[in-house]
Design a protein around this motif. Structure first.
Motif, short mmCIF file in Angstrom:
data_model
loop_
_atom_site.label_atom_id
_atom_site.label_comp_id
_atom_site.label_asym_id
_atom_site.label_seq_id
_atom_site.Cartn_x
_atom_site.Cartn_y
_atom_site.Cartn_z
N ARG A 141 0.83 -1.21 0.00
CA ARG A 141 0.00 0.00 0.00
C ARG A 141 0.86 1.27 0.00
N GLU A 143 0.24 4.16 1.26
CA GLU A 143 0.21 4.92 2.51
C GLU A 143 1.11 4.31 3.58
N LEU A 144 1.58 3.08 3.35
CA LEU A 144 2.32 2.40 4.42
C LEU A 144 3.61 3.14 4.77
N ASP A 145 3.79 3.40 6.06
CA ASP A 145 5.00 4.06 6.55
C ASP A 145 6.00 2.95 6.91
N GLY A 196 -1.90 -6.65 6.24
CA GLY A 196 -1.73 -5.29 6.74
C GLY A 196 -0.92 -4.39 5.81
N ARG B 184 3.53 9.20 14.98
CA ARG B 184 3.75 8.54 13.69
C ARG B 184 3.80 7.02 13.87
N SER B 188 0.92 4.45 12.40
CA SER B 188 1.32 3.44 11.40
C SER B 188 1.02 2.03 11.87
N ASP B 191 -2.71 1.39 11.82
CA ASP B 191 -3.03 1.25 10.41
C ASP B 191 -2.68 -0.15 9.89
N LEU B 192 -1.50 -0.65 10.27
CA LEU B 192 -1.10 -2.01 9.88
C LEU B 192 -2.09 -3.03 10.42
N PHE B 193 -2.43 -2.90 11.69
CA PHE B 193 -3.33 -3.86 12.33
C PHE B 193 -4.71 -3.82 11.69
N ASN B 195 -5.65 -2.71 8.71
CA ASN B 195 -5.61 -3.28 7.36
C ASN B 195 -5.39 -4.78 7.39
N GLY B 196 -4.71 -5.25 8.41
CA GLY B 196 -4.43 -6.68 8.54
C GLY B 196 -5.66 -7.50 8.88
N ILE B 197 -6.61 -6.91 9.58
CA ILE B 197 -7.78 -7.69 10.01
C ILE B 197 -9.03 -7.36 9.21
#
Lengths: 199, 199
Positions: A141, A143-145, A196, B184, B188, B191-193, B195-197
């Motif tokens: 993605r 947007e991923l940092d 994720g 930050r 992030s 956001d990872l979590f 998107n991951g679920i």
């Protein structure tokens, strides 16, 4: 004959160091104690490692080599496709987990003394680059940092192994001895990470 | 007058316990030392906590109350929509991180002594239920193995706080003092979590 004595002196000192440092902490162990445990004379630590700190550093560096050699190989080459990219992440996760379990005593020492082997720093850097390349290629993605999420795999794995007996007493889950649980846990966490980050 | 003496004896014993246990470990501190530090007499530990272990348990339980009270509130009510579900996860992450930073000394003690406060077990259970409800309602991917991924938030947060000075010396990142980095990192990882679920 003690089983120890079939190993060379240097190896005996390393394994005595691992044994004693993991049980009592670096500052709780004397050079005398290590040499006695390794069945050798006091000047051998000086000869091979300079001093007690040199022994600790050797233990941690050789642990780093053991643990990260295979993950580093997996991360070294540029991913050629989306499938290749994600399957390599899966392999990195699995091989790192196996290596942490295999080397759990030295893991405890690195945590207690808060010392990172050179190859851990290298691993973190390579992993970040690998994900960044995946992002350039459109697998990840936009947007991923990337910098903020590379600790995910090591955090999950470190804690499962470091806290294995604690987790077992709280929840019953036993990652060190239950292969079914190990597989299920590993699969689910790779899956969480991949979903994720994936575009 | 020592600043200590304005607090009631029981509070002084608790904060002396936190101070000394986090520096020297539970087994490295004597009842005598704690009472001296708290400027009170030896029988006060017996009076308030039974013994040294009672003091440790009180410290850990009251830490658990501090840390998990707000996250537990956020997880208690059923999510009414997809937006509500994910924004509550975000809030749980942020409030847990803040509480861990605020209570980092007791966090060190729980890790060193491997003792979980009751409310940590409760939190893990509530979090799992919350995600399971999200799955029933279709907010979460069907394939997600809920039980295996609930440790994600606590692993990430625990390690960032527990290893803060180690991370700082390896990478320069300073989660305890750099508000920009904190935001930050937190954003992030949530956001990872998510998107991951997410389904």
């Amino acid at each position: 004959m003690n089983k120890h004595n079939s190993e060379p002196t240097k190896e005996r000192l390393l394994s005595s160091g691992v044994d004693l440092f993991s049980k009592k902490g670096y500052s709780g162990v004397s050079v005398r104690e290590i040499c006695k445990h390794a069945e050798t004379s006091m000047n051998m630590i000086h000869h091979y490692f300079g001093n007690k700190e040199g022994l600790l550093n050797s233990i941690i560096e050789s642990y780093g080599q053991n643990v990260f050699v295979f993950p580093l190989k997996l991360l070294a080459k540029e991913p050629i496709s989306r499938t290749d990219f994600f399957s390599r992440i899966e392999l990195v996760f699995e091989t790192t987990l196996d290596a942490y379990i295999e080397n759990s005593l030295v893991l405890m020492i690195t945590i207690r003394e808060q010392k990172s082997p050179t190859s851990l720093i290298e691993y973190a850097e390579c992993f970040k680059n690998f994900i960044a390349i995946g992002k350039q290629k459109g697998f990840v993605r936009k947007e991923l940092d990337v910098e903020m999420i590379t600790g995910f795999i090591l955090d999950r794995i470190t804690n499962q192994v470091h806290f294995a007996s604690w987790i077992k007493s709280d929840t019953g889950a036993d990652i060190l001895n239950d292969q079914e649980y190990l597989k299920r846990w590993s699969k689910s966490n790779v899956d969480l990470f991949i979903n994720g980050i994936a575009s």
